[in-house]
Design a protein around this motif. Structure first.
Motif, short mmCIF file in Angstrom:
data_model
loop_
_atom_site.label_atom_id
_atom_site.label_comp_id
_atom_site.label_asym_id
_atom_site.label_seq_id
_atom_site.Cartn_x
_atom_site.Cartn_y
_atom_site.Cartn_z
N HIS A 1 5.47 11.10 -6.69
CA HIS A 1 6.19 10.94 -5.41
C HIS A 1 6.69 12.27 -4.85
CE1 HIS A 1 6.26 6.56 -5.86
NE2 HIS A 1 6.42 6.81 -7.15
N GLU A 2 6.46 13.37 -5.55
CA GLU A 2 6.96 14.66 -5.09
C GLU A 2 6.19 15.14 -3.86
OE1 GLU A 2 6.13 14.23 -8.43
OE2 GLU A 2 8.21 13.78 -8.93
N ALA A 3 6.72 16.13 -3.18
CA ALA A 3 6.10 16.68 -1.97
C ALA A 3 4.67 17.15 -2.28
CB ALA A 3 6.92 17.85 -1.44
N ARG B 1 -2.87 5.00 -2.61
CA ARG B 1 -3.84 5.78 -1.84
C ARG B 1 -3.50 7.25 -1.89
NH1 ARG B 1 -4.96 2.19 3.46
NH2 ARG B 1 -6.18 0.60 2.39
N GLY B 2 -4.51 8.06 -2.16
CA GLY B 2 -4.32 9.50 -2.17
C GLY B 2 -3.28 9.94 -3.18
N GLY B 3 -3.50 11.05 -3.78
CA GLY B 3 -2.57 11.51 -4.80
C GLY B 3 -2.62 10.61 -6.02
N ARG B 4 -1.91 10.98 -7.04
CA ARG B 4 -1.88 10.20 -8.27
C ARG B 4 -0.86 9.07 -8.13
NH1 ARG B 4 -0.60 15.36 -10.33
NH2 ARG B 4 1.33 14.42 -11.01
N VAL C 1 0.87 -1.18 0.00
CA VAL C 1 0.00 0.00 0.00
C VAL C 1 0.91 1.22 0.00
CG1 VAL C 1 -1.77 1.28 1.25
CG2 VAL C 1 -1.80 -1.23 1.25
N VAL C 2 0.71 2.10 -1.00
CA VAL C 2 1.52 3.31 -1.13
C VAL C 2 0.64 4.49 -0.76
CG1 VAL C 2 2.98 4.67 -2.66
CG2 VAL C 2 2.83 2.20 -2.98
N HIS C 3 1.00 5.18 0.31
CA HIS C 3 0.19 6.27 0.85
C HIS C 3 0.46 7.59 0.12
CE1 HIS C 3 -1.52 3.92 4.13
NE2 HIS C 3 -0.37 3.26 4.09
N PRO C 4 -0.36 8.63 0.38
CA PRO C 4 -0.19 9.92 -0.31
C PRO C 4 1.21 10.51 -0.10
CG PRO C 4 -2.23 9.90 0.94
CD PRO C 4 -1.47 8.66 1.33
N PRO C 5 1.64 11.36 -1.04
CA PRO C 5 2.95 12.01 -0.88
C PRO C 5 3.01 12.81 0.41
CG PRO C 5 2.11 12.34 -3.11
CD PRO C 5 1.00 11.72 -2.31
N LEU C 6 4.16 12.78 1.04
CA LEU C 6 4.40 13.53 2.27
C LEU C 6 4.86 14.94 1.93
CD1 LEU C 6 6.35 10.76 4.17
CD2 LEU C 6 3.98 11.43 4.52
#
Length: 70
Positions: A67-69, A60-63, A7-12
């Motif tokens: 991976h950018e901020a 999850r979240g974001g495209r 699971v890859v979460h939204p960019p930080l």
């Protein structure tokens, strides 16, 4: 459907995306290459072909692939 192995979460805010495997944080992904490596570590040799497969990777979240901020 059961939880995807990765699971890859939204960019930080600092860039990168938190990745989890089996509910545990495994590392930050700063690129698709990182996500592919996480899949390989999980024992999936054809990892590059699995990035678009929601059975293996849940974005999850974001495209996806972003991976950018935030």
């Amino acid at each position: 459907m059961a939880m995807a192995p990765i699971v890859v979460h939204p960019p930080l805010g600092m860039g990168g995306r938190r990745a989890r495997a089996c509910g545990r944080v495994i590392d930050l992904a700063y690129s698709d290459v990182d996500v592919i490596e996480f899949l390989r570590r999980a024992g999936l040799p054809d990892a590059e072909e699995l990035l678009d497969d929601p059975w293996w990777v849940k974005w999850r979240g974001g495209r996806a692939y972003h991976h950018e901020a935030a």
